[in-house]
Design a protein around this motif. Structure first.
Motif, PDB file in Angstrom:
ATOM      1  N   ARG A  69       0.835  -1.193   0.000  1.00 42.76           N
ATOM      2  CA  ARG A  69       0.000   0.000   0.000  1.00 42.76           C
ATOM      3  C   ARG A  69       0.874   1.249   0.000  1.00 42.76           C
ATOM      4  NH1 ARG A  69      -1.957   0.969   6.201  1.00 42.76           N
ATOM      5  NH2 ARG A  69       0.011   0.433   7.199  1.00 42.76           N
ATOM      6  N   LEU A  70       0.277   2.351  -0.412  1.00 42.98           N
ATOM      7  CA  LEU A  70       0.889   3.663  -0.305  1.00 42.98           C
ATOM      8  C   LEU A  70       0.187   4.427   0.809  1.00 42.98           C
ATOM      9  CD1 LEU A  70       1.332   4.699  -4.049  1.00 42.98           C
ATOM     10  CD2 LEU A  70       3.143   4.132  -2.425  1.00 42.98           C
ATOM     11  N   VAL A  71       0.973   4.980   1.714  1.00 46.31           N
ATOM     12  CA  VAL A  71       0.431   5.718   2.856  1.00 46.31           C
ATOM     13  C   VAL A  71       0.747   7.193   2.671  1.00 46.31           C
ATOM     14  CG1 VAL A  71       0.457   6.006   5.357  1.00 46.31           C
ATOM     15  CG2 VAL A  71       0.760   3.722   4.356  1.00 46.31           C
ATOM     16  N   LEU A  72      -0.265   8.029   2.773  1.00 49.31           N
ATOM     17  CA  LEU A  72      -0.085   9.473   2.687  1.00 49.31           C
ATOM     18  C   LEU A  72       0.326   9.983   4.067  1.00 49.31           C
ATOM     19  CD1 LEU A  72      -0.428  11.749   0.557  1.00 49.31           C
ATOM     20  CD2 LEU A  72      -2.708  12.134   1.519  1.00 49.31           C
ATOM     21  N   ILE A  73       1.480  10.671   4.127  1.00 47.93           N
ATOM     22  CA  ILE A  73       1.998  11.172   5.393  1.00 47.93           C
ATOM     23  C   ILE A  73       1.523  12.605   5.606  1.00 47.93           C
ATOM     24  CG2 ILE A  73       4.068  11.572   6.777  1.00 47.93           C
ATOM     25  CD1 ILE A  73       3.552   8.635   6.044  1.00 47.93           C
ATOM     26  N   ALA A  74       0.932  12.867   6.770  1.00 44.04           N
ATOM     27  CA  ALA A  74       0.424  14.198   7.087  1.00 44.04           C
ATOM     28  C   ALA A  74       1.580  15.143   7.425  1.00 44.04           C
ATOM     29  CB  ALA A  74      -0.553  14.118   8.260  1.00 44.04           C
ATOM     30  N   ARG A  75       1.294  16.429   7.442  1.00 47.95           N
ATOM     31  CA  ARG A  75       2.327  17.434   7.729  1.00 47.95           C
ATOM     32  C   ARG A  75       2.931  17.284   9.114  1.00 47.95           C
ATOM     33  NH1 ARG A  75       2.929  21.476   4.090  1.00 47.95           N
ATOM     34  NH2 ARG A  75       1.333  21.698   2.479  1.00 47.95           N
ATOM     35  N   ASP A  76       2.147  16.752  10.069  1.00 46.76           N
ATOM     36  CA  ASP A  76       2.671  16.560  11.421  1.00 46.76           C
ATOM     37  C   ASP A  76       3.427  15.252  11.581  1.00 46.76           C
ATOM     38  OD1 ASP A  76       0.643  14.701  11.335  1.00 46.76           O
ATOM     39  OD2 ASP A  76      -0.512  15.539  13.010  1.00 46.76           O
ATOM     40  N   GLY A  77       3.591  14.514  10.480  1.00 46.99           N
ATOM     41  CA  GLY A  77       4.321  13.253  10.521  1.00 46.99           C
ATOM     42  C   GLY A  77       3.448  12.040  10.754  1.00 46.99           C
ATOM     43  N   GLY A  78       2.175  12.258  11.065  1.00 47.84           N
ATOM     44  CA  GLY A  78       1.271  11.136  11.264  1.00 47.84           C
ATOM     45  C   GLY A  78       0.813  10.528   9.952  1.00 47.84           C
ATOM     46  N   GLU A  79       0.173   9.377  10.042  1.00 45.78           N
ATOM     47  CA  GLU A  79      -0.299   8.679   8.853  1.00 45.78           C
ATOM     48  C   GLU A  79      -1.686   9.159   8.465  1.00 45.78           C
ATOM     49  OE1 GLU A  79      -0.088   4.490   9.110  1.00 45.78           O
ATOM     50  OE2 GLU A  79       2.088   4.424   9.400  1.00 45.78           O
ATOM     51  N   GLY A  80      -1.848   9.418   7.163  1.00 48.01           N
ATOM     52  CA  GLY A  80      -3.147   9.759   6.619  1.00 48.01           C
ATOM     53  C   GLY A  80      -3.769   8.552   5.937  1.00 48.01           C
ATOM     54  N   PRO A  81      -4.540   8.765   4.893  1.00 52.30           N
ATOM     55  CA  PRO A  81      -5.175   7.659   4.180  1.00 52.30           C
ATOM     56  C   PRO A  81      -4.133   6.731   3.548  1.00 52.30           C
ATOM     57  CG  PRO A  81      -6.102   9.781   3.526  1.00 52.30           C
ATOM     58  CD  PRO A  81      -4.893  10.079   4.323  1.00 52.30           C
ATOM     59  N   SER A  82      -4.514   5.482   3.352  1.00 51.18           N
ATOM     60  CA  SER A  82      -3.650   4.519   2.658  1.00 51.18           C
ATOM     61  C   SER A  82      -4.398   3.956   1.461  1.00 51.18           C
ATOM     62  CB  SER A  82      -3.201   3.398   3.591  1.00 51.18           C
ATOM     63  OG  SER A  82      -4.307   2.629   4.026  1.00 51.18           O
ATOM     64  N   TYR A  83      -3.628   3.563   0.446  1.00 52.11           N
ATOM     65  CA  TYR A  83      -4.216   3.121  -0.815  1.00 52.11           C
ATOM     66  C   TYR A  83      -3.545   1.824  -1.247  1.00 52.11           C
ATOM     67  CZ  TYR A  83      -5.212   8.137  -0.750  1.00 52.11           C
ATOM     68  OH  TYR A  83      -5.595   9.402  -0.384  1.00 52.11           O
ATOM     69  N   PRO A  84      -4.336   0.834  -1.667  1.00 51.86           N
ATOM     70  CA  PRO A  84      -3.735  -0.423  -2.130  1.00 51.86           C
ATOM     71  C   PRO A  84      -2.956  -0.218  -3.420  1.00 51.86           C
ATOM     72  CG  PRO A  84      -6.092  -0.394  -2.585  1.00 51.86           C
ATOM     73  CD  PRO A  84      -5.810   0.822  -1.754  1.00 51.86           C
ATOM     74  N   VAL A  85      -1.891  -0.989  -3.576  1.00 54.84           N
ATOM     75  CA  VAL A  85      -1.048  -0.922  -4.768  1.00 54.84           C
ATOM     76  C   VAL A  85      -1.215  -2.211  -5.553  1.00 54.84           C
ATOM     77  CG1 VAL A  85       1.325  -0.782  -5.625  1.00 54.84           C
ATOM     78  CG2 VAL A  85       0.614   0.611  -3.674  1.00 54.84           C
ATOM     79  N   GLY A  86      -1.585  -2.080  -6.811  1.00 53.02           N
ATOM     80  CA  GLY A  86      -1.719  -3.237  -7.679  1.00 53.02           C
ATOM     81  C   GLY A  86      -0.525  -3.379  -8.597  1.00 53.02           C
ATOM     82  N   ASP A  87      -0.696  -4.124  -9.673  1.00 52.65           N
ATOM     83  CA  ASP A  87       0.398  -4.295 -10.626  1.00 52.65           C
ATOM     84  C   ASP A  87       0.778  -2.968 -11.274  1.00 52.65           C
ATOM     85  OD1 ASP A  87       0.389  -6.928 -10.019  1.00 52.65           O
ATOM     86  OD2 ASP A  87      -0.576  -7.603 -11.869  1.00 52.65           O
ATOM     87  N   THR A  88      -0.215  -2.106 -11.492  1.00 50.66           N
ATOM     88  CA  THR A  88       0.032  -0.750 -11.987  1.00 50.66           C
ATOM     89  C   THR A  88      -0.880   0.199 -11.226  1.00 50.66           C
ATOM     90  OG1 THR A  88       0.617  -1.514 -14.213  1.00 50.66           O
ATOM     91  CG2 THR A  88       0.007   0.802 -13.971  1.00 50.66           C
ATOM     92  N   THR A  89      -0.275   1.193 -10.567  1.00 49.33           N
ATOM     93  CA  THR A  89      -1.037   2.158  -9.789  1.00 49.33           C
ATOM     94  C   THR A  89      -0.605   3.559 -10.189  1.00 49.33           C
ATOM     95  OG1 THR A  89      -1.163   0.612  -7.922  1.00 49.33           O
ATOM     96  CG2 THR A  89      -1.649   2.937  -7.470  1.00 49.33           C
ATOM     97  N   ASP A  90      -1.521   4.318 -10.806  1.00 49.37           N
ATOM     98  CA  ASP A  90      -1.240   5.687 -11.209  1.00 49.37           C
ATOM     99  C   ASP A  90      -1.771   6.661 -10.158  1.00 49.37           C
ATOM    100  OD1 ASP A  90      -0.104   4.702 -13.468  1.00 49.37           O
ATOM    101  OD2 ASP A  90      -1.595   5.490 -14.863  1.00 49.37           O
TER     102      ASP A  90
END
Length: 251
Positions: free
Chosen positions: A16-37
């Motif tokens: 998965r790809l995790v979006l990091i917030a400005r305060d360093g905490g974790e935001g939303p996460s997104y599954p990664v497939g064979d191709t993820t744009d």
């Protein structure tokens, strides 16, 4: 430009790809497939509120068991964080040097800097004279390279010449100081001039390393680079991390 250490896709678990917030905490996460744009208006992951992201900006793809990160011809580029490691056994911080090529861009804090190798004719102009009398002035120094600030207007502002074999960049201490940038660490990164296989001028190598900064040092992705677990990269004003969760019981 990036490390050749790759991350191999687990047979079980998830990536998965995790979006990091400005305060360093974790935001939303997104599954990664064979191709993820990833993009502002198109792709599998859409981040619509960042005007610095192109409509379709970056691609993470799986090929031969390895994940790769690619820039899709964007205006502002994709930047991969240079690793900073610690020798746990000896309790020492180890800066992982990264090769730096002519015309490459890198990010530290809010600074976008272009690295340019100085051509042979610019290294030193020699001592000036007038009718056989030497010109009195500040002694000259060799110029190996220069760093140019790229502004939001798309123009170059300040230019800093690299005179030493080791040039430290920071907010409070170093050879190049950006005192007004709150996102820089006191001593943030270092640019080094390394000898090549021979003593010829063209054999010089240049490297960039992070000095354990809080916000990292990011080098532009020119084509595509392999990723590894924990890799951080920036698109627009967004910081993302690649996470690999392996279900060891099923491996």
């Amino acid at each position: 430009m990036a490390s050749t250490v790759a991350v191999f896709a687990p047979r079980t678990g998830r990536v998965r790809l995790v979006l990091i917030a400005r305060d360093g905490g974790e935001g939303p996460s997104y599954p990664v497939g064979d191709t993820t744009d990833i993009g502002r208006t198109e792709g599998h992951i859409v981040i619509g509120d960042d005007p610095y992201i192109s409509p379709r900006h970056a691609r993470v793809s799986l090929r031969d068991g390895t994940y790769f990160l690619r820039d899709l011809g964007t205006t502002n580029g994709v930047y991969l964080r240079i690793p900073f490691s610690v020798d746990v056994d000896r309790g020492l911080a180890l800066d992982a040097e990264q090769e730096l090529g002519d015309q490459e861009l890198f990010l530290i804090g809010q600074q976008v800097l272009r690295f340019e190798v100085v051509k042979h004719a610019e290294e030193g102009f020699g001592v000036a004279s007038d009718n056989g009398t030497l010109l009195f002035g500040t002694p000259g120094a060799p110029r190996y390279a220069r760093l140019s600030q790229r502004t939001v207007e798309g123009v170059t502002r300040d230019v800093f010449h690299v005179h030493k074999t080791e040039t430290v960049i920071g907010r409070e201490s170093g050879d190049i100081v950006f005192a007004d940038d709150p996102f820089l660490s006191r001593r943030h990164a270092v640019l080094r001039v390394r000898p090549g296989a021979s003593f010829a001028r063209d054999a010089r190598r240049f490297t960039l390393a992070d000095l354990g900064s809080s916000n990292g040092t990011f080098l532009q992705v020119r084509t595509e680079v392999p990723l590894r677990p924990g890799s951080h990269f920036r698109i627009g004003q967004q910081l993302l991390r690649l996470d690999v969760d392996v279900n060891r019981t099923g491996a």
